[in-house]
Design an enzyme around this catalytic site. Sequence first.
Site, mmCIF file in Angstrom:
data_model
loop_
_atom_site.group_PDB
_atom_site.id
_atom_site.type_symbol
_atom_site.label_atom_id
_atom_site.label_comp_id
_atom_site.label_asym_id
_atom_site.label_seq_id
_atom_site.Cartn_x
_atom_site.Cartn_y
_atom_site.Cartn_z
ATOM 1 N N ASP A 39 -5.234 4.296 -4.933
ATOM 2 C CA ASP A 39 -4.903 4.209 -6.356
ATOM 3 C C ASP A 39 -6.083 4.665 -7.214
ATOM 4 O O ASP A 39 -5.909 5.347 -8.224
ATOM 5 C CB ASP A 39 -4.509 2.779 -6.725
ATOM 6 N N HIS A 55 -0.604 -2.914 -5.193
ATOM 7 C CA HIS A 55 -0.558 -1.569 -4.608
ATOM 8 C C HIS A 55 0.897 -1.117 -4.458
ATOM 9 O O HIS A 55 1.327 -0.707 -3.384
ATOM 10 C CB HIS A 55 -1.274 -1.559 -3.261
#
Length: 349
Positions: free
Chosen positions: A188, A215
């Site tokens: 990310d 996530h």
Amino acid sequence: MIVNRFASRAIGALRAQSSARCFSSTASSEAKVAVLGAAGGIGQPLSLLCKLSPEVTELSCYDIVGTPGVAADLSHIPTKSSTTGSLPSPVSWPLSHDGGLEETLTGADVVVIPAGVPRKPGMTRDDLFNTNASIVKTLAEGCAKFCPDAMIAVISNPVNSTVPIAAEVLKKAGVYNPKKLVGVTTLDVCRANTFVAKSMGVDPKDVNVTVIGGHAGITILPLFSRVDGAKFSDEELEAITVRTQFGGDEVVAAKAGAGSATLSMAYAGYLFTENALKAMRGEDVVQCAFVESNLTEAQYFASPVKFGKEGVEEILPLGDLSPYEKQWFDKMMPELKKQIQKGVDFVNK
């Protein structure tokens, strides 16, 4: 030799891209890394990068198929780390434990778990739950038995649920250490760095975006307000935030059923692992990770974490959010807590 010079240059380029802040020149020490799921789409390139890393002296690969071949292939690369590949032990009677998993895990300093099935078009990370939850549970049981003091880095999706699964397994075995269990959210950060650097016309290595939450989808919250020099219209900020949140979908769609984000995830997993090893030998390392946390109402939360010799050393303060980020924060929290609870319930049902 040319190949040695090439390997050195490759590692130099990879290390220059690290999204963590590291300060030290301490010499490398012995470190064993175990990759569980090493023959898969993430596992193979992740194992390759770990084999190239100067931080790794022993690389141990495990999967249900193919790992002897993967290890043999990797062993021809001229770096200092030794390489082994193990499969589950043959079924026997009376039933015994998995000797292949025991060999892989014994003595490991870091265990990286990318094992599981990949996403396909139309699937969410949550759709993967039933299959990957069982895989992570089994592997966490092995970690509890054969390497209870190792750091466990979970890549297998859905991370928001698989990290709690691993935690509950370790708790049942009496070996849970919140400093040693981490969900890898480095991808990310990589995506956020890449997207914002392109929009600003700068080198991604000069950007380090803080990404908090979880996530998966809307639980991923990049804090672009903290990037020096970044200026966005409301529309641009929305677009780059959503692209970071759903970057995995972009790759799944582009691969048209042939897989998910394997190469970028392998790179992110390598970055996390190498930085964790650097911290274990005394370097100052701060990187975002999904850990047990008291920063929010969620039991687990991704945020900047200082790593040390024993794993998670300090969870850094969250700081102020912009009004835009606060909106996303309020939206994501119920979903994040729900996904965490799903993992807890899976083990305790």
